[in-house]
Design a protein around this motif. Structure first.
Motif, short mmCIF file in Angstrom:
data_model
loop_
_atom_site.label_atom_id
_atom_site.label_comp_id
_atom_site.label_asym_id
_atom_site.label_seq_id
_atom_site.Cartn_x
_atom_site.Cartn_y
_atom_site.Cartn_z
N LEU A 102 48.51 -20.41 33.86
CA LEU A 102 47.58 -20.18 34.97
C LEU A 102 46.88 -21.48 35.35
O LEU A 102 46.64 -21.76 36.53
N LYS A 103 46.58 -22.30 34.36
CA LYS A 103 45.97 -23.61 34.64
C LYS A 103 46.91 -24.47 35.48
O LYS A 103 46.48 -25.18 36.41
N ALA A 104 48.22 -24.42 35.18
CA ALA A 104 49.18 -25.19 35.96
C ALA A 104 49.20 -24.73 37.41
O ALA A 104 49.32 -25.55 38.33
N TRP A 105 49.05 -23.42 37.63
CA TRP A 105 48.97 -22.90 39.00
C TRP A 105 47.70 -23.38 39.69
O TRP A 105 47.73 -23.81 40.86
N ILE A 106 46.58 -23.32 38.99
CA ILE A 106 45.31 -23.77 39.56
C ILE A 106 45.40 -25.24 39.96
O ILE A 106 44.90 -25.65 41.02
N ASP A 107 46.06 -26.04 39.14
CA ASP A 107 46.21 -27.47 39.46
C ASP A 107 46.99 -27.68 40.75
O ASP A 107 46.85 -28.72 41.40
N ARG A 108 47.81 -26.71 41.14
CA ARG A 108 48.60 -26.84 42.37
C ARG A 108 47.86 -26.33 43.61
O ARG A 108 48.25 -26.63 44.73
N ILE A 109 46.81 -25.54 43.41
CA ILE A 109 46.07 -25.02 44.57
C ILE A 109 44.74 -25.73 44.81
O ILE A 109 44.17 -25.60 45.88
N LEU A 110 44.24 -26.46 43.83
CA LEU A 110 43.02 -27.25 44.05
C LEU A 110 43.46 -28.61 44.60
O LEU A 110 43.70 -29.56 43.86
N VAL A 111 43.57 -28.65 45.92
CA VAL A 111 44.10 -29.84 46.60
C VAL A 111 43.10 -30.29 47.66
O VAL A 111 42.77 -29.52 48.58
N ALA A 112 42.64 -31.50 47.53
CA ALA A 112 41.68 -32.04 48.51
C ALA A 112 42.30 -32.02 49.90
O ALA A 112 43.46 -32.38 50.09
N GLY A 113 41.51 -31.57 50.87
CA GLY A 113 41.98 -31.48 52.23
C GLY A 113 42.65 -30.16 52.56
O GLY A 113 42.88 -29.85 53.73
N LYS A 114 42.98 -29.39 51.53
CA LYS A 114 43.63 -28.10 51.72
C LYS A 114 42.72 -26.95 51.31
O LYS A 114 42.53 -26.00 52.07
N THR A 115 42.17 -27.02 50.11
CA THR A 115 41.29 -25.94 49.64
C THR A 115 39.87 -26.42 49.39
O THR A 115 38.98 -25.61 49.15
N PHE A 116 39.63 -27.73 49.46
CA PHE A 116 38.26 -28.26 49.38
C PHE A 116 38.25 -29.65 50.00
O PHE A 116 39.29 -30.27 50.21
N LYS A 117 37.05 -30.11 50.32
CA LYS A 117 36.90 -31.47 50.82
C LYS A 117 35.55 -32.01 50.40
O LYS A 117 34.62 -31.25 50.10
N TYR A 118 35.44 -33.31 50.36
CA TYR A 118 34.17 -33.98 50.08
C TYR A 118 33.68 -34.68 51.34
O TYR A 118 34.47 -35.20 52.14
N ASP A 119 32.36 -34.69 51.51
CA ASP A 119 31.74 -35.52 52.53
C ASP A 119 30.40 -36.00 52.00
O ASP A 119 30.12 -35.86 50.79
#
Length: 202
Positions: A102-119
């Protein structure tokens, strides 16, 4: 409406989290006409864990030939998650946290610009339009006030992960104490299945 169903237990038909996640999906199928359900078994078909080569490819380096298929699989997982309106996850506790699959799956969906962004104001989740329901199973008791509560890194971790990408109120159905004894196991499973049957429509 699209529902993504994920299981991560390695126990196959003996898994409590699989039993409860299936009951959740059955409930949502019955209460939501036309629900489009896709299924991914993360234990049966695991994603590779991230390596330095993955990170180099994400920064623009040409991926090694052997890595291209796995990168494509990761992209497919991300697109599958982004397309889902509802996500149902079966997540057992292994050694106080989530399975590595499940951690490997999470690592594939936590993607900057896709599911989160910083400003300048900090992090902003981009996936807040989803409903997430997690079926968790734990061998002991890890609730607030329990002597073992500090060792609980399953529900607390998943709440943080989904909150980070904008899903502020993930729903959890828990079967606790399933290794304490047969009576506790039966009671925990029955309670979780009852909670699944009482879920609101998707």
């Amino acid at each position: 409406m699209k529902l993504l169903h994920l299981d991560s237990s390695v126990l196959g038909p003996h898994s409590v989290s699989r039993q409860v996640s299936a009951a959740i999906v059955d409930r949502l199928r019955q209460s939501t006409p036309g629900l489009d359900v896709s299924y991914r078994d993360l234990a049966l078909t695991p994603l590779a864990h991230l390596t330095g080569s993955h990170l180099a490819a994400s920064q623009g380096a040409a991926p090694e030939a052997a890595l291209r298929e796995d990168i494509a699989a990761g992209q497919a997982v991300l697109e599958e998650f982004l397309a889902a309106d509802v996500v149902v996850i079966g997540a057992p506790m292994y050694n106080f946290t989530i399975p590595s699959q499940l951690k490997a799956w999470i690592d594939r969906i936590l993607v900057a610009g896709k599911t989160f962004k910083y400003d300048a104001q900090g992090v902003h989740g981009l996936a807040g339009n989803k409903r997430v329901i997690v079926a968790i199973s734990r061998g002991g008791f890890y609730g607030p006030g329990a002597p073992t509560a500090l060792g609980e890194h399953l529900e607390t971790y998943l709440r943080w992960v989904f909150g980070f990408i904008g899903i502020k109120n993930p729903e959890f159905i828990s079967a606790d104490g399933i290794q304490v004894g047969q009576e506790h196991r039966e009671k925990a499973v029955a309670g979780a299945l009852k909670a699944a049957s009482d879920l609101r429509a998707a």
